[in-house]
Scaffold this active site. Structure first.
Site, PDB file in Angstrom:
ATOM      1  N   LYS A 111      11.109  29.824  10.533  1.00  0.00           N
ATOM      2  CA  LYS A 111      10.399  30.172  11.773  1.00  0.00           C
ATOM      3  C   LYS A 111      11.216  29.706  12.961  1.00  0.00           C
ATOM      4  O   LYS A 111      11.479  28.521  13.139  1.00  0.00           O
ATOM      5  CB  LYS A 111       9.014  29.533  11.791  1.00  0.00           C
ATOM      6  CG  LYS A 111       8.202  29.969  13.015  1.00  0.00           C
ATOM      7  CD  LYS A 111       6.731  29.717  12.811  1.00  0.00           C
ATOM      8  CE  LYS A 111       5.914  30.101  14.019  1.00  0.00           C
ATOM      9  NZ  LYS A 111       4.492  29.849  13.814  1.00  0.00           N
ATOM     10  N   LYS A 145      -1.259  25.859   8.028  1.00  0.00           N
ATOM     11  CA  LYS A 145      -0.935  24.941   9.128  1.00  0.00           C
ATOM     12  C   LYS A 145       0.144  23.960   8.631  1.00  0.00           C
ATOM     13  O   LYS A 145       0.003  23.354   7.559  1.00  0.00           O
ATOM     14  CB  LYS A 145      -2.197  24.180   9.555  1.00  0.00           C
ATOM     15  CG  LYS A 145      -1.970  23.057  10.553  1.00  0.00           C
ATOM     16  CD  LYS A 145      -1.703  23.577  11.945  1.00  0.00           C
ATOM     17  CE  LYS A 145      -1.350  22.424  12.883  1.00  0.00           C
ATOM     18  NZ  LYS A 145      -0.954  22.883  14.217  1.00  0.00           N
ATOM     19  N   CYS A 150       8.368  24.255  16.643  1.00  0.00           N
ATOM     20  CA  CYS A 150       7.413  23.575  17.515  1.00  0.00           C
ATOM     21  C   CYS A 150       8.139  22.941  18.715  1.00  0.00           C
ATOM     22  O   CYS A 150       9.025  22.109  18.533  1.00  0.00           O
ATOM     23  CB  CYS A 150       6.658  22.503  16.738  1.00  0.00           C
ATOM     24  SG  CYS A 150       5.390  21.726  17.743  1.00  0.00           S
TER      25      CYS A 150
HETATM   26  C1  LIG Z   1      -2.981  25.358  18.764  1.00  0.00           C
HETATM   27  C2  LIG Z   1      -1.738  25.895  18.122  1.00  0.00           C
HETATM   28  C3  LIG Z   1      -1.154  25.194  17.079  1.00  0.00           C
HETATM   29  C4  LIG Z   1      -0.019  25.667  16.461  1.00  0.00           C
HETATM   30  N1  LIG Z   1       0.486  24.986  15.439  1.00  0.00           N
HETATM   31  C5  LIG Z   1       1.575  25.480  14.781  1.00  0.00           C
HETATM   32  C6  LIG Z   1       2.063  24.835  13.634  1.00  0.00           C
HETATM   33  O1  LIG Z   1       1.537  23.823  13.192  1.00  0.00           O
HETATM   34  N2  LIG Z   1       3.129  25.354  13.012  1.00  0.00           N
HETATM   35  C7  LIG Z   1       3.744  26.504  13.448  1.00  0.00           C
HETATM   36  O2  LIG Z   1       4.709  26.961  12.839  1.00  0.00           O
HETATM   37  N3  LIG Z   1       3.296  27.139  14.543  1.00  0.00           N
HETATM   38  C8  LIG Z   1       2.225  26.653  15.217  1.00  0.00           C
HETATM   39  N4  LIG Z   1       1.737  27.342  16.300  1.00  0.00           N
HETATM   40  C9  LIG Z   1       2.424  28.554  16.758  1.00  0.00           C
HETATM   41  C10 LIG Z   1       1.768  29.822  16.172  1.00  0.00           C
HETATM   42  O3  LIG Z   1       1.879  29.849  14.781  1.00  0.00           O
HETATM   43  C11 LIG Z   1       2.433  31.090  16.707  1.00  0.00           C
HETATM   44  O4  LIG Z   1       3.788  31.103  16.379  1.00  0.00           O
HETATM   45  C12 LIG Z   1       2.318  31.228  18.210  1.00  0.00           C
HETATM   46  O5  LIG Z   1       1.067  30.762  18.658  1.00  0.00           O
HETATM   47  C13 LIG Z   1       2.528  32.670  18.696  1.00  0.00           C
HETATM   48  O6  LIG Z   1       1.560  33.551  18.188  1.00  0.00           O
HETATM   49  P1  LIG Z   1       0.265  34.028  19.032  1.00  0.00           P
HETATM   50  O7  LIG Z   1       0.774  34.572  20.324  1.00  0.00           O
HETATM   51  O8  LIG Z   1      -0.404  35.039  18.154  1.00  0.00           O
HETATM   52  O9  LIG Z   1      -0.579  32.836  19.239  1.00  0.00           O
HETATM   53  C14 LIG Z   1       0.592  26.868  16.917  1.00  0.00           C
HETATM   54  C15 LIG Z   1       0.004  27.562  17.962  1.00  0.00           C
HETATM   55  C16 LIG Z   1      -1.156  27.097  18.546  1.00  0.00           C
HETATM   56  C17 LIG Z   1      -1.794  27.862  19.669  1.00  0.00           C
END
Ligand SMILES: Cc1cc2nc3c(=O)[nH]c(=O)nc-3n(C[C@H](O)[C@H](O)[C@H](O)COP(=O)(O)O)c2cc1C
Ligand SMILES: Cc1cc2nc3c(=O)[nH]c(=O)nc-3n(C[C@H](O)[C@H](O)[C@H](O)COP(=O)(O)OP(=O)(O)OC[C@H]3O[C@@H](n4cnc5c(N)ncnc54)[C@H](O)[C@@H]3O)c2cc1C
Ligand code: SF4
Lengths: 441, 430
Positions: free
Chosen positions: B177, B50, B139
């Protein structure tokens, strides 16, 4: 309902198909494929747009869902409970073709209509007063559905019912594990909520008032008298106590506390749906030994297979190829029935008899026909006591229309509702044509 | 007895080597060492911690779900920020995880502002034992308002500059990213490449409003009667993510490894990302909703797939679908297909009839014989659009069959440039 005793026998029954909780309804509604020209709709005598009302449950448009149902079938709430959906809509759900459980249309319909009823939703208003008056004979589903539709078109209605309770067999006949009498009566009141329907109970057509008088005083007459009393068998011992018509007995358990104290063994004679309902009701009321005795083979029973299967699960014994010969009794009360054994051609097998012991014998071999009441009326044709009507409920007499059991020979509530509604549309059309005719001359 | 040789699932993404390509994306499932160790026990090959940075304060509530026809969470959004835990705690736990799980991949996601902060945090992450770094330029809420996250990802110059700092300070692989909140992903991938990144991860979340509380007129998720835009993810974003991954996979001048992210819920989704050029895949939403245990099926499904296809290792399958992507103008316009309905499996729902009548080219009709429920396709009008096949509830019942129309292949470009003949149009109803 104040008119029904709280101690009546039917109150011990619980719903065989309990209502859905919101999640259950949503889960089921979301499974619906929303077919086009859907086979389930084609299978519904009232043609409810089933995919549409289910979609509205799924989108949380519950009021719209109920409106879709009631627009096609004002008795949608009881039909949801009492329709033999297994052979109607649910039986035609396309999921059956994939051997996937079909959509539980009846339960979803109950969910939507109950919700509307509990909220006190009203969907229909009476039309502007047309000045026309219609007499409706009998206060069962056929007449009530006709009256509702006639009121939407603004025609004044008077219902004549011999009994104290309205609803016909929907109130006094339907098995209590499907629907109890209080619900039926609440529904009747809800249907009559459209207003402008005069109800005259305790009036027997042919005794208290004649068809001729009605034809004189009203612009049209709708006949929804249903079927007559249970047929009985004229056999030796027929006067013994404890021998009754099944429909008569069912009406008693539904509206009163039936005296079943001394009954341990009951025999029901017949192979149709009334016979099957009766045995299930007897078992449900705690009678230990219940038999159904039928002339033909098990596979020839006219009652629904799914209902008979349940009866067997509940411990009912089936006796087939058995023709009643005589009632046996002691001290004026029945103690058994003697049967001849029949072969596959339903011919008695010489020397083969069978006796079933019984403290209660209920006859479910059909109901009489009420046609005689109108037999003499001009333009009326009867066929074995059944009133002959066309698709729109018209008889040969331009002022007389009919629908429900008295015209179809005895089907379901949903057919009575459909036929009542169609006759109302035909009556309205006839009034319109008469008016146009009047203007032209 | 013949021995079945198991395909090798070992992944190498930008030099980060993990036992399998399944990584947890940087998000709540990678908040703490405890969680990540449980995830590794469940079978995950890697985890992107995270995002570390100046610890923030989060709101409540934070998440919103998109539900469709009874399926919960087909889409998901969040308004939470980077880690709210102290940097020291995170670093201590990173070291602990690496000590106990030396073969698994721990990638540390970072987001800070100044060059000094980047230098400091990169050094401490490497000291803690990280296998790789991921620069969070993605983000789309909160952090970008503070000039970080997608505020960087949307500016190729800024992206390149910060990436070059990281490349300078780091002795371990650096992934950038990327944010999907751009009109074309390629310039942003190229900026990371110019900055010296070893690979890119994409996608981060998509700017979104997940829904509205229609009784109180408040967007969701609610924070004391108000809301803000959030980041969208979960199954619904997969097509967008696949497109972005494939755009980079196809771009001739882009040649960095890709870690694919966005809506991956099962092995099949993972295979799709790999075939479009991902050498590892990251998962967030599916794990948030169903737990670490989903990886078991992912590993098994991927293994079976590789075995069926005869792939001995992941390298053989990465990017295999990329060459089959082309420009619209190069597609063969003379290729013709029509819908065929298998009468034995058709259940007669006629969903295809309505769909074709109202949504396509009016060429599926109910049979003339009313007792027959199987519809009829008027092949002379069918444009082969697939709509009927998509709406049909019976798998395999409607198929699109090729028609030999006698026309030689001809694309729009060939037609425009070389004058090649196109077949007559169908379903135009002139
Ligand atoms: C609750 C939440 C918190 C997230 N926090 C971060 C983060 O701190 N840093 C980051 O690079 N991506 C963050 N993401 C993005 C995820 O790493 C990922 O790129 C995104 O959710 C797409 O993948 P998924 O469709 O499998 O969820 C977050 C996503 C969610 C849902
Ligand atoms: C035991 C039993 C169980 C049933 N179970 C089901 C079920 O589960 N589901 C289902 O769909 N259907 C069921 N049915 C059938 C259904 O009840 C009938 O088809 C339906 O009620 C017919 O409606 P109707 O209005 O035509 O007649 P009825 O409901 O019979 O109504 C006719 C009315 O006319 C009145 N009447 C008769 N003669 C006179 C007269 N001379 N003067 C004044 N009034 C008169 C009667 O008192 C009665 O109220 C069942 C029937 C029986 C007998
Ligand atoms: S492929 Fe498209 S045009 Fe052809 S039948 Fe199906 S829906 Fe209609």
């Amino acid at each position: 309902m104040s008119k029904l005793p709280a101690t009546r026998s039917e109150t011990v029954f619980v719903d065989a198909k309990p209502g859905y909780s919101p999640v259950q309804a949503l889960t089921e509604a979301n499974r619906c494929l929303y077919c086009a020209d859907a086979p389930c709709v084609q299978a519904c005598p009232t043609g409810i747009d089933i995919p549409e009302f289910i979609r509205k449950i799924a989108t949380d448009n519950l009021r719209g869902s109920a409106r879709t149902i009631f627009d096609a079938n004002i008795f949608g709430m009881s039909c949801a409970r009492v329709c033999p959906v297994e052979v109607l809509c649910v039986g035609k759900c396309v999921y059956n073709e994939m051997d996937v459980p079909p959509i539980q249309i009846g339960k979803l319909q109950r969910y939507a209509t109950d919700a509307a009823f509990e909220r006190g939703d009203r969907f229909f208003e009476a039309g502007p007063d047309s000045g026309k008056k219609v007499a409706l004979l009998g206060g069962g589903p056929a007449s009530l559905a006709a009256a509702h539709e006639l009121r939407r078109k603004g025609h004044a209605c008077t219902i004549f019912e011999q009994a104290e309770l309205l609803g016909g067999l929907s109130t006094t006949g339907v098995a209590p594990y499907k629907m109890k009498a209080d619900r039926a009566l609440e529904e009747v009141e809800w249907v009559l909520g459209i207003g402008g329907v005069e109800v005259r109970t305790g009036v027997q057509i042919g005794v208290d008032i004649s068809v001729e008088e009605l034809l004189r005083d009203f612009d049209a007459v709708f006949v929804g008298l249903g079927l007559g009393a249970d047929r009985l068998l004229h056999l030796p011992g027929g006067d013994l106590a404890g021998i009754r018509g099944a429909v008569d007995w069912i009406a008693e358990i539904k509206t009163d506390k039936a005296a079943l104290g001394g009954v341990r063994r009951a025999v029901v004679i017949g192979g149709g749906n009334t016979a099957i309902d009766t045995v299930r009701e007897l078992r449900g009321l705690g009678i230990p030994e219940v038999s159904l005795a039928y002339r033909g083979a098990e596979a020839q029973m006219s009652g629904y297979v799914h209902e008979w299967s349940w009866a067997k699960v509940e411990g009912v014994r089936g006796v087939f190829g058995a023709q009643p010969l005589a009632y046996i009794g002691e001290g004026g009360a029945v103690t058994g029935v003697r049967f001849a054994r029949l072969d596959a051609e339903r011919q008695p097998i010489a020397g083969e008899e069978l006796t079933l012991e019984a403290d209660l014998v209920l006859l479910a071999i059909g109901q009489g026909r009420l046609g005689e009441l109108l037999g003499e009326t001009e333009g009326i044709t009867l066929e074995r006591g059944r009133l002959i009507v066309d698709d729109a409920g018209r008889t040969g007499n331009p002022k007389i229309f009919a629908g429900g059991d008295c015209a179809n020979g005895g089907k379901e509530v949903v057919n009575a509702v459909d036929e009542g509604k169609r006759a109302a549309i035909a009556i309205d059309l006839a009034f319109g044509q008469a008016l146009c005719g009047g203007e032209a001359t | 007895m013949s021995t079945i040789v198991s395909p090798d699932l070992t992944a190498n993404c930008a030099g980060i080597i993990t036992p399998n390509p399944f990584w947890l994306a940087s998000a709540p499932p990678t908040n703490s060492g405890d969680q990540i160790m449980r995830a590794f026990d469940a079978g995950w090959g890697g985890a992107v911690w995270k995002t570390l940075g100046q610890p923030i304060q989060n709101v409540s509530s934070r998440f919103g779900g998109l539900h469709y026809r009874g399926t919960r969470g087909i889409g998901f959004n969040n308004i939470e920020l980077i880690t709210d835990r102290p940097v020291e705690t995170n670093l201590r736990e990173i070291a602990e995880v690496k000590r106990r799980y030396p073969k698994h991949g721990v990638i540390v996601s970072l987001m800070v502002e100044s060059r000094d902060e980047w230098q400091d945090l990169i050094k401490r992450s490497i000291d803690a034992g990280a296998d790789g770094l991921e620069l969070n330029f993605g983000c789309p809420h909160g952090m970008c308002e503070r000039g970080m996250g997608s505020a960087v990802g949307q500016e190729p110059k800024l992206n390149e500059t910060i990436t070059s700092w990281a490349a300078e300070f780091s002795t371990i692989p650096v992934l950038v990213k990327l944010t999907p909140n751009v009109d074309n992903i390629v310039p942003h991938g190229l900026a990371a490449q110019r900055g010296g990144a070893d690979g890119v991860s994409l996608i981060n979340t998509i700017k979104s409003v997940i829904g509205i509380d229609i009784d109180n007129f408040v967007p969701l998720p609610k924070v004391d009667g108000r809301s803000t835009n959030g980041g969208y993810c979960g199954p619904a974003v997969k097509p967008i993510a696949l497109h972005m991954v494939s755009s980079l996979g196809r771009a001739p001048e882009f040649n960095l490894p890709i870690s694919g992210i966005g809506g991956i819920s099962n092995w099949r989704d993972a295979v799709e990302f790999i075939l479009l050029g991902s050498s590892s895949v990251q998962v967030c939403t599916e794990v948030m909703l169903r737990g670490y245990r989903v990886v078991e099926d992912m590993i098994e499904g991927l293994t079976e797939y590789m075995r069926r296809q005869g792939f001995a290792n992941l390298g053989e399958m990465v990017g295999r679908a990329v060459p089959n992507l082309s420009e619209w103008g190069d597609l063969d316009l003379n290729h013709e297909t029509v819908a065929k309905i298998n009468p034995t499996s058709c259940i007669g729902c006629q969903a295809c009839v309505v769909a074709c009548h109202d949504g396509a080219h009016q060429c599926i009709h109910p049979a003339e014989d009313k007792s027959v429920r199987v519809p009829v396709v008027d092949e002379s009008e069918c444009v082969g659009c697939n709509l009927c096949e998509i709406v049909c509830p019976v798998p395999g019942c409607i198929t699109m069959e090729e028609v030999d129309n006698g026309f030689a292949p001809a694309s729009w470009n060939q037609h425009a440039e070389e004058g090649l003949t196109l077949r007559p149009k169908k379903g135009v109803h002139t």
